[in-house]
Design a protein around this motif. Structure first.
Motif, short mmCIF file in Angstrom:
data_model
loop_
_atom_site.label_atom_id
_atom_site.label_comp_id
_atom_site.label_asym_id
_atom_site.label_seq_id
_atom_site.Cartn_x
_atom_site.Cartn_y
_atom_site.Cartn_z
N HIS A 13 -5.22 -26.73 -10.48
CA HIS A 13 -5.21 -27.00 -9.04
C HIS A 13 -4.80 -28.44 -8.72
O HIS A 13 -5.11 -28.97 -7.65
CB HIS A 13 -6.58 -26.70 -8.43
CG HIS A 13 -6.84 -25.23 -8.24
ND1 HIS A 13 -7.41 -24.46 -9.22
CD2 HIS A 13 -6.57 -24.40 -7.20
CE1 HIS A 13 -7.50 -23.20 -8.78
NE2 HIS A 13 -6.99 -23.14 -7.57
N GLY A 14 -4.13 -29.09 -9.67
CA GLY A 14 -3.55 -30.39 -9.40
C GLY A 14 -4.43 -31.58 -9.70
O GLY A 14 -4.04 -32.72 -9.46
N ILE A 15 -5.63 -31.35 -10.23
CA ILE A 15 -6.51 -32.45 -10.62
C ILE A 15 -6.08 -32.93 -12.00
O ILE A 15 -5.89 -32.12 -12.91
CB ILE A 15 -7.99 -32.00 -10.65
CG1 ILE A 15 -8.38 -31.36 -9.32
CG2 ILE A 15 -8.89 -33.19 -10.97
CD1 ILE A 15 -8.25 -32.24 -8.12
N SER A 16 -5.92 -34.23 -12.18
CA SER A 16 -5.47 -34.76 -13.46
C SER A 16 -6.53 -34.55 -14.54
O SER A 16 -7.72 -34.37 -14.24
CB SER A 16 -5.16 -36.26 -13.34
OG SER A 16 -6.36 -36.99 -13.16
N MET A 17 -6.09 -34.60 -15.79
CA MET A 17 -7.03 -34.44 -16.91
C MET A 17 -8.07 -35.55 -16.91
O MET A 17 -9.26 -35.32 -17.12
CB MET A 17 -6.26 -34.43 -18.23
CG MET A 17 -7.12 -34.16 -19.46
SD MET A 17 -7.86 -32.51 -19.42
CE MET A 17 -8.69 -32.47 -21.01
N LEU A 25 -14.32 -22.15 -2.78
CA LEU A 25 -13.77 -22.39 -1.45
C LEU A 25 -12.89 -23.63 -1.39
O LEU A 25 -11.92 -23.68 -0.63
CB LEU A 25 -14.91 -22.52 -0.44
CG LEU A 25 -15.73 -21.25 -0.18
CD1 LEU A 25 -16.91 -21.56 0.73
CD2 LEU A 25 -14.85 -20.16 0.45
N PHE A 26 -13.21 -24.66 -2.20
CA PHE A 26 -12.50 -25.94 -2.09
C PHE A 26 -12.09 -26.45 -3.48
O PHE A 26 -12.55 -27.52 -3.91
CB PHE A 26 -13.39 -26.97 -1.40
CG PHE A 26 -13.94 -26.52 -0.07
CD1 PHE A 26 -13.15 -26.54 1.07
CD2 PHE A 26 -15.25 -26.06 0.03
CE1 PHE A 26 -13.66 -26.13 2.29
CE2 PHE A 26 -15.77 -25.64 1.25
CZ PHE A 26 -14.96 -25.67 2.38
N PRO A 27 -11.22 -25.74 -4.19
CA PRO A 27 -10.89 -26.12 -5.57
C PRO A 27 -10.12 -27.43 -5.69
O PRO A 27 -10.15 -28.05 -6.75
CB PRO A 27 -10.03 -24.94 -6.05
CG PRO A 27 -9.43 -24.37 -4.81
CD PRO A 27 -10.49 -24.54 -3.75
N GLN A 28 -9.45 -27.86 -4.63
CA GLN A 28 -8.64 -29.08 -4.70
C GLN A 28 -9.29 -30.27 -4.00
O GLN A 28 -8.71 -31.36 -4.00
CB GLN A 28 -7.27 -28.81 -4.07
CG GLN A 28 -6.45 -27.77 -4.83
CD GLN A 28 -5.18 -27.41 -4.11
OE1 GLN A 28 -5.20 -27.06 -2.93
NE2 GLN A 28 -4.04 -27.50 -4.80
N ASN A 29 -10.47 -30.08 -3.46
CA ASN A 29 -11.16 -31.15 -2.73
C ASN A 29 -12.03 -31.93 -3.70
O ASN A 29 -13.07 -31.45 -4.16
CB ASN A 29 -12.00 -30.54 -1.60
CG ASN A 29 -12.55 -31.60 -0.67
OD1 ASN A 29 -13.12 -32.59 -1.11
ND2 ASN A 29 -12.40 -31.39 0.63
#
Length: 369
Positions: free
Chosen positions: A219-223, A272-276
């Motif tokens: 989901h775009g979160i860095s390692m 509900l908020f995987p990228q937050n």
């Protein structure tokens, strides 16, 4: 003894840190798909579930069995390096590793609860959380190849075996004599709703333990940020372990009930908020409740509920972390492969079911009294 216990917990949970944070990513890097990763990580919990039943038939979790278990985990940590690229050989290695882990922690947990009070247990156990976070922060900087994680696993496993041996060697004689003199076995069915609730709680962790790193990075979160999320959760866990004594003086079933409800909320927010990132950090703060306080309340409650304390702890780890971990790893692999969007919604529903079963157990206890 407290120093030895602290060192054991530090390295034991460093193993868990490598196992749950990095090994799924390592398997993904070498070409395993979601279903295969789920199957690999389901085998060890399944064995952990089956092992305690052998002890009902007369086998005793004594010092000899414990020492055999620590030899097994060291040997199989080396086998991970040799079998990494062979799916079936890797499953076999993971099974043996699961057997060893399923024997050493219950033995040490009973020693810890025997020599220190449940209120002080957290201040010793928190060193396990420190071990988890240290290995996470260190290994993420050096995970340049798939073998690095395996080398770290071999080292921390050897250290776990060393301090485990010293803890067992210095076990108070009277605690072993009391355990051996207690009659009877564990009657799970008399408290079936409690055991179902405890098990479902661990089933709900399947997506988290096996796919959280992959889920966040997808989901775009860095390692690096994902490791910070893991680490923040463990910091909150350490905080709870240090101050949880006051909570463990309350009704333990109510504490377990509250932690299962908050865990359901935690997984729902991740769905509900995987990228937050703000909400992700908030859900990780709930780890203080859904792991630290839940675990301490559960083992403390079972410690007072059953006379066969080592067997009770074996069943707790075997049924909840074993069967629950097996089911969670297996189903989460399929959900991630085919319905990845709903991965943590499924966790939320399972955790809420756990809350309902523990609530039912608490109601039964109130009616008896």
């Amino acid at each position: 003894m407290q120093i030895l216990l602290s060192a054991f917990y530090f390295f034991y949970f460093a193993i868990i840190g490598i196992y749950v944070i990095f090994l799924p990513k390592v398997l993904s890097m070498v070409g395993y798909n979601g279903v295969e990763i789920g199957i690999v990580f389901a085998t060890a919990p399944l064995v952990r579930f089956l092992v305690p039943f052998a002890f009902i038939k007369g086998i005793k979790l004594n010092i000899r069995v414990f020492n055999t278990a620590i030899v097994i985990i060291v040997a199989t940590s080396i086998l991970f390096y040799l079998t990494l690229y062979n799916f079936y050989a890797l499953i076999f290695t993971n099974i043996l590793f699961g057997v060893g882990l399923s024997l050493i922690l219950p033995y040490v947990e009973v020693i810890a609860l025997s020599v220190i009070t449940k209120e002080r247990y957290g201040k010793v156990r928190l060193f396990g959380s420190i071990g988890f976070i240290v290995v996470a922060l260190v290994l993420v900087k050096y995970l340049s190849g798939v073998n690095i994680a395996i080398f770290y696993l071999i080292f921390v496993t050897a250290m776990t075996a060393f301090f485990g041996y010293l803890v067992a060697k210095n076990e108070p004689v009277e605690s072993e004599e009391i355990e051996s003199s207690q009659g009877g076995n564990i009657n799970i069915f008399s408290h079936w709703s409690l055991w179902v609730g405890l098990t479902l709680m661990q089933v709900s962790f399947g997506p988290f333990y096996n796919f959280f790193t992959i889920y966040e990075t997808d989901h775009g979160i860095s390692m690096d940020m994902t490791i910070y999320l893991w680490s923040f959760g463990v910091v909150m866990e350490i905080f709870m372990l240090y101050y949880q004594g006051r909570f463990l003086q309350k009704n333990l079933l109510h504490v377990i009930q509250f932690t299962t409800f908050m865990t359901a909320l935690r997984w729902l927010l991740l769905f509900l908020f995987p990228q937050n990132l703000v909400i992700s950090f908030f859900t990780q703060s709930i780890h203080a409740l859904s792991f630290a306080l839940f675990h301490s309340a559960a083992i403390s409650y079972l410690f007072t509920l059953y006379k066969k304390r080592k067997l009770a702890q074996q069943f707790f780890l075997g049924i909840t972390y074993g069967l629950g971990g097996f089911a969670g790893a297996l189903y989460s692999g399929y959900v991630y492969e085919y319905f990845s969007t709903y991965l943590f919604l499924s966790s939320a529903l399972v955790a809420f079911a756990a809350f309902l079963f523990v609530r039912n157990e608490a109601k039964k206890i109130r009616q008896v009294h």
